[in-house]
Design an enzyme around this catalytic site. Structure first.
Site, PDB file in Angstrom:
ATOM      1  N   ASN A  13       0.974  -1.119  -0.137  1.00 30.73           N
ATOM      2  CA  ASN A  13      -0.080  -0.019   0.095  1.00 30.73           C
ATOM      3  C   ASN A  13       0.787   1.091  -0.008  1.00 30.73           C
ATOM      4  O   ASN A  13       1.541   1.655   1.129  1.00 30.73           O
ATOM      5  CB  ASN A  13      -0.712   0.250   1.258  1.00 30.73           C
ATOM      6  CG  ASN A  13      -1.680   1.335   1.259  1.00 30.73           C
ATOM      7  OD1 ASN A  13      -1.621   2.017   0.542  1.00 30.73           O
ATOM      8  ND2 ASN A  13      -2.863   1.059   2.018  1.00 30.73           N
ATOM      9  N   LYS A  20       3.319   0.602   3.302  1.00 33.92           N
ATOM     10  CA  LYS A  20       2.893  -0.199   4.198  1.00 33.92           C
ATOM     11  C   LYS A  20       2.760  -1.661   3.497  1.00 33.92           C
ATOM     12  O   LYS A  20       2.334  -1.778   2.411  1.00 33.92           O
ATOM     13  CB  LYS A  20       1.237  -0.074   4.488  1.00 33.92           C
ATOM     14  CG  LYS A  20       0.988   1.204   5.540  1.00 33.92           C
ATOM     15  CD  LYS A  20      -0.295   1.145   6.216  1.00 33.92           C
ATOM     16  CE  LYS A  20      -0.583   2.697   6.688  1.00 33.92           C
ATOM     17  NZ  LYS A  20      -1.888   3.062   6.321  1.00 33.92           N
ATOM     18  N   ARG A  96      -2.422  -1.936  -3.595  1.00 33.39           N
ATOM     19  CA  ARG A  96      -3.798  -1.322  -3.392  1.00 33.39           C
ATOM     20  C   ARG A  96      -3.567  -0.068  -4.374  1.00 33.39           C
ATOM     21  O   ARG A  96      -2.571   0.682  -4.435  1.00 33.39           O
ATOM     22  CB  ARG A  96      -3.627  -0.607  -2.026  1.00 33.39           C
ATOM     23  CG  ARG A  96      -4.901   0.272  -1.821  1.00 33.39           C
ATOM     24  CD  ARG A  96      -4.954   0.977  -0.449  1.00 33.39           C
ATOM     25  NE  ARG A  96      -6.113   1.672  -0.229  1.00 33.39           N
ATOM     26  CZ  ARG A  96      -6.257   2.958   0.132  1.00 33.39           C
ATOM     27  NH1 ARG A  96      -5.173   3.354   0.929  1.00 33.39           N
ATOM     28  NH2 ARG A  96      -7.194   3.500   0.326  1.00 33.39           N
ATOM     29  N   HIS A 185     -12.923   2.930  -0.377  1.00 36.29           N
ATOM     30  CA  HIS A 185     -12.895   1.960   0.458  1.00 36.29           C
ATOM     31  C   HIS A 185     -13.365   0.553  -0.084  1.00 36.29           C
ATOM     32  O   HIS A 185     -13.894  -0.285   0.801  1.00 36.29           O
ATOM     33  CB  HIS A 185     -13.714   2.258   1.694  1.00 36.29           C
ATOM     34  CG  HIS A 185     -13.176   3.297   2.686  1.00 36.29           C
ATOM     35  ND1 HIS A 185     -13.771   4.226   3.102  1.00 36.29           N
ATOM     36  CD2 HIS A 185     -11.954   3.743   2.893  1.00 36.29           C
ATOM     37  CE1 HIS A 185     -13.293   5.066   4.030  1.00 36.29           C
ATOM     38  NE2 HIS A 185     -11.772   4.978   3.822  1.00 36.29           N
ATOM     39  N   ARG A 246     -12.671  15.407   7.400  1.00 35.04           N
ATOM     40  CA  ARG A 246     -13.389  15.880   6.140  1.00 35.04           C
ATOM     41  C   ARG A 246     -14.888  16.197   6.304  1.00 35.04           C
ATOM     42  O   ARG A 246     -15.592  15.309   7.195  1.00 35.04           O
ATOM     43  CB  ARG A 246     -13.473  14.736   5.216  1.00 35.04           C
ATOM     44  CG  ARG A 246     -11.917  14.522   4.581  1.00 35.04           C
ATOM     45  CD  ARG A 246     -12.090  13.225   3.179  1.00 35.04           C
ATOM     46  NE  ARG A 246     -10.937  12.657   2.937  1.00 35.04           N
ATOM     47  CZ  ARG A 246     -10.593  11.269   3.273  1.00 35.04           C
ATOM     48  NH1 ARG A 246     -11.667  10.625   3.509  1.00 35.04           N
ATOM     49  NH2 ARG A 246      -9.315  11.057   3.029  1.00 35.04           N
ATOM     50  N   GLU A 389      -8.369  -5.270   4.865  1.00 31.77           N
ATOM     51  CA  GLU A 389      -7.952  -5.097   3.440  1.00 31.77           C
ATOM     52  C   GLU A 389      -7.043  -5.541   2.841  1.00 31.77           C
ATOM     53  O   GLU A 389      -6.955  -6.048   1.872  1.00 31.77           O
ATOM     54  CB  GLU A 389      -8.108  -3.649   3.265  1.00 31.77           C
ATOM     55  CG  GLU A 389      -9.289  -2.632   3.511  1.00 31.77           C
ATOM     56  CD  GLU A 389      -9.120  -1.163   3.880  1.00 31.77           C
ATOM     57  OE1 GLU A 389      -9.144  -0.438   2.801  1.00 31.77           O
ATOM     58  OE2 GLU A 389      -8.844  -1.048   5.000  1.00 31.77           O
TER      59      GLU A 389
END
Ligand code: AMP
Length: 405
Positions: A13, A20, A96, A185, A246, A389
């Protein structure tokens, strides 16, 4: 594609200044190693690596100038544990990728055309796709013989009907600039919707689920018979729920007002709505633990922030209930959804006529396992399903390379 005999998948990722990673063995979906490289490009880059079997963790701080150096450092750490990237056990690398636009509806083995398409999507994902591309190219250079698989955050949402995906703006303008609701997501929503069906003992293709992914970023999705039919994030991850930093949904005219009356530049407004809004804008904290602590102390600002967060969440539960018509379960996931019993309780409070309720004792249980928190006779089940994930990316990657054998 060459035949794959290995059973390991490395999941990467890649962010703009971080990587990651997790190495998994797909025979039993177990983790072999997990780690993180942060502050790439700075003097004080940091690498943290854990060998899962022994539990040994190594940390290292020093300059890591770019993603290539980061991946080489990761490779060296893995090699120290006998898990080097040159091993024939490695079947593929799964990446990802945040934005796959309308082009990518499923995980995809990377070739030059795929790289070009991810690059073409940079205008709609300027913060993420360039870093994701760098990660893929770096991994390709390290193991050119290995399948690299792109797993897109948007892919799960490509089943949304046009009625949910389109904004009600001029069609020609929307099409020219590829303005539509893509959702994000998706890897988490896909994993959690499937795991929720399993928890209910049902086939995903016969299960309707509202998934609430509540982390620092937050999104909801309506999943009918295993397919996404609506989701709360849009062209970018700014739309929808109140998040850590956000704003989520807002009258778009707020932006004109801030520019015309407030004299703010577009970049300043972008920064305000993405980084200084949501919970942090409302009360100065974006961590739900801290907000709850303040609420318990009677802090009115934190209380109002919590109420606004819950109000929006409830609106989406109601909206997606109406979109689906019949709902088998609501599933809470990600940092807030998995841990904050107070959020789960407040989100479904008063929705008994919709068949929704939470059992106080079950809701208070802390566990890493998927579990039901609704009363046993509940018409609509309420579930807590920890998201994974990396496992989903590894599963999709391995499934794809095995299919090619
Ligand atoms: P994520 O983006 O999924 O990693 O979620 C991160 C967020 O989860 C943090 O910002 C916290 O607000 C929230 N979180 C993590 N642990 C807890 C907890 N024990 N109780 C409440 N919120 C939590």
């Amino acid at each position: 594609m060459s035949a794959t005999r290995g059973t390991r998948v490395l999941v990467l990722n890649s962010g703009s200044s971080s990587v990651k990673y997790q190495l998994l063995d797909m025979r039993d979906s177990s983790r072999l190693a997990v780690g993180l490289v942060e502050r790439i490009g700075e003097e004080t880059s940091r690498l943290k690596h854990t060998h899962v079997d022994s539990g040994a963790t190594r940390e290292w701080t020093g300059p890591i100038p770019d993603h290539e150096a980061a991946l080489k450092a990761v490779s060296e750490e893995l090699a120290k544990d006998g898990l080097g990237l040159d091993s024939p056990e490695l079947a593929a690398i799964g990446h990802r990728v945040v934005h796959g636009g309308q082009s990518f509806t499923a995980p995809t083995v990377v070739d030059d055309a795929v790289l070009a398409e991810i690059e073409r999507l940079i205008p709609v994902a300027p913060l993420h796709n360039p870093a994701n591309l760098t990660g893929i190219r770096t991994a390709q250079a390290l193991r050119p013989d290995l399948p690299q698989v792109a797993v897109f955050d948007t892919a799960f949402h490509t089943t949304m009907p046009e009625s949910a995906a389109r904004y009600a703006i001029d069609v020609a303008t929307a099409d020219e600039h590829r303005i539509r609701r893509y959702g994000f997501h998706g890897t988490s929503h896909a994993y959690v919707a499937r795991a929720t069906a399993e928890l209910l003992g049902k086939d995903p293709s016969e299960t309707n689920v509202i998934v609430l992914h509540l982390g620092n970023g937050a999104s909801a999705s309506a999943v009918r018979s295993g397919e996404c039919v609506d989701t709360s994030m849009g062209l970018t991850p700014l739309e929808g729920l109140v998040m850590g930093t956000r704003s989520g949904d807002m009258d778009p005219a707020v932006i004109f007002h801030l520019a015309r009356v407030g004299g703010m530049s577009i970049d300043e407004i972008d920064n305000l709505l993405n980084k200084k809004s949501g919970l942090i804008g409302l009360c100065g904290d974006n961590d739900m633990r801290e907000i709850r602590r303040r609420v318990d102390e009677g802090d009115e600002q934190a209380e109002l922030a919590f109420e606004i967060y819950i109000h929006r969440l409830k609106k989406y539960i109601g909206a997606y209930y109406a979109v689906l018509g019949t709902v088998d379960a609501i599933a809470f996931t990600a940092g807030v959804g998995e841990n904050a019993a107070s959020v789960r309780e407040a989100a479904v409070a008063g929705l008994e006529t919709l068949g929704l309720a939470v059992d106080g004792d079950l809701n208070a249980v802390r566990s890493d396992e998927p579990r039901l928190i609704s009363p046993s006779d509940a018409r609509v089940k309420v579930a807590v399903v920890p998201t994974d994930e990396e496992l989903e990316i590894a599963t999709q990657t391995y499934g794809l390379v095995r299919k090619g054998d």
